[in-house]
Enzyme design. Structure first.
Site, PDB file in Angstrom:
ATOM      1  N   LYS A 151      52.087  54.926  64.852  1.00  0.00           N
ATOM      2  CA  LYS A 151      51.615  53.644  66.081  1.00  0.00           C
ATOM      3  C   LYS A 151      53.051  53.310  66.672  1.00  0.00           C
ATOM      4  O   LYS A 151      52.861  53.304  68.099  1.00  0.00           O
ATOM      5  CB  LYS A 151      51.016  52.573  65.269  1.00  0.00           C
ATOM      6  CG  LYS A 151      49.737  52.595  64.496  1.00  0.00           C
ATOM      7  CD  LYS A 151      49.326  51.385  63.926  1.00  0.00           C
ATOM      8  CE  LYS A 151      47.867  51.574  63.127  1.00  0.00           C
ATOM      9  NZ  LYS A 151      47.598  50.522  62.376  1.00  0.00           N
ATOM     10  N   GLN A 206      49.185  45.577  59.214  1.00  0.00           N
ATOM     11  CA  GLN A 206      48.757  46.553  58.643  1.00  0.00           C
ATOM     12  C   GLN A 206      48.088  46.491  57.314  1.00  0.00           C
ATOM     13  O   GLN A 206      48.519  45.766  56.198  1.00  0.00           O
ATOM     14  CB  GLN A 206      49.731  47.733  58.456  1.00  0.00           C
ATOM     15  CG  GLN A 206      49.435  49.033  57.869  1.00  0.00           C
ATOM     16  CD  GLN A 206      48.413  49.940  58.781  1.00  0.00           C
ATOM     17  OE1 GLN A 206      48.555  49.727  59.794  1.00  0.00           O
ATOM     18  NE2 GLN A 206      47.505  50.612  58.118  1.00  0.00           N
ATOM     19  N   ASP A 253      43.463  44.585  66.719  1.00  0.00           N
ATOM     20  CA  ASP A 253      42.583  45.493  65.882  1.00  0.00           C
ATOM     21  C   ASP A 253      41.148  44.924  65.725  1.00  0.00           C
ATOM     22  O   ASP A 253      40.278  45.500  65.403  1.00  0.00           O
ATOM     23  CB  ASP A 253      43.001  45.001  64.407  1.00  0.00           C
ATOM     24  CG  ASP A 253      44.048  46.150  63.823  1.00  0.00           C
ATOM     25  OD1 ASP A 253      43.632  47.406  64.322  1.00  0.00           O
ATOM     26  OD2 ASP A 253      44.700  46.038  62.740  1.00  0.00           O
TER      27      ASP A 253
END
Length: 297
Positions: free
Chosen positions: A53, A97, A120
């Site tokens: 990422k 994460q 997200d």
């Protein structure tokens, strides 16, 4: 029939190119999208994923902020970091994460993220906006799935769609996106009766249950679009480890009209959509006229 392979790597590359071009335009307005990624603990898979990422964010011209914390980090400490990032004006997207280490309250941490920076798309506010059909940040994986479906056909109205899996991360938002595109949608799960027959009715089948090769080829409607979200590591007959999806690809490819491979299908789209969400969050945050959001094209 042999299905057309939907090349997620190529589609993701085109999306990243669009993101990079839009980021360059924003930079000329003095706006550089910023992504903060928080990794707690030393899970090897998460470390690789976060590294990818960060690398792709930099390549697309985004400013990135990495926060790597020990597995002993408490819920309170993690929330305190999230609150600092919420207040940081050069951070437009925050990604924590998952999974978090045992003992950390994931729900509380995700709830602490400013919904406008929740790239997200997991925050309850964004989930609610999606359910209401409002402009919002959409979870990256289902958004990527929709883009891949649209690679096959733009005319989704009236199509029978079955989503196998009801998670908050993929299944539920995927169903909402398909509904917004006028599909007739069924969500299937572990308690669904006669799942094979239900799948055979699907013109669009999205598999997201996390069980290797759980969906057999003869469950596929001939000519269906099959999107395989599963990423499962198994040991093959040769004793070597390999990645497979939730669909038995070898048998499904003979019946489907179009299908995503694993790897190389949905996976690359998730990070590309994360970058798109971050740039769009930066655009929404700006008080100046910096132009339109990045659309699905």
């Amino acid at each position: 029939m042999t299905a057309t392979l939907i090349d997620g790597r190529a589609v993701a590359e085109r999306l990243r190119e669009r993101v990079a071009a839009r980021t360059a335009e924003l930079a000329r307005h003095g706006l550089i999208p910023g992504l903060a990624v928080v990794l707690v603990g030393d899970d090897p898979a998460s470390q690789v994923y976060v590294g990818s990422k960060t690398k792709q964010a930099a390549a697309a011209g985004l400013r990135h902020f990495d926060h790597r914390l020990p597995a002993t980090t408490s819920t309170a400490e993690l929330i305190a970091l999230v609150e600092r990032l919420n207040a940081q004006s050069d951070v437009h997207g925050i990604l924590v994460q998952l999974p978090l280490p045992p003992g950390v309250d994931s729900a509380a941490v995700l709830a602490a993220i400013d919904p406008n920076k929740d790239v997200d798309g997991f925050h309850a506010v964004n989930a609610g906006r999606l359910a209401l059909g409002q402009d919002t940040i959409v979870p990256c994986t289902p958004l990527g799935c929709l883009i891949l479906i649209r690679e096959v056909t733009r005319d989704l109205a009236g199509k029978r769609a079955v989503v196998v899996g009801r998670s908050n991360i993929v299944g539920k938002p995927m169903a909402q996106l398909l509904l917004q595109n006028d599909c007739t949608v069924t969500i299937a799960h572990s308690r669904t009766r006669d799942l094979p027959q239900l799948c055979r009715e699907a013109e669009i089948l999205v598999a997201a249950i996390g069980r290797p090769k759980a969906i057999a080829g003869d469950w596929i409607r001939p000519g269906a679009i099959v999107i395989d979200v599963g990423i499962n590591r198994i040991t093959g007959a040769d004793g070597k480890s390999k990645l497979v999806g939730d669909v038995d690809f070898e048998t499904a490819v003979a019946r489907a009209g179009a299908i995503t491979p694993v790897p190389g299908g949905v996976g690359p789209m998730t990070i590309a959509c994360l970058l798109m969400n971050t740039v769009n969050a930066a655009i929404r945050s700006s008080s100046r006229d910096v132009g339109p959001l990045i659309g699905l094209s």
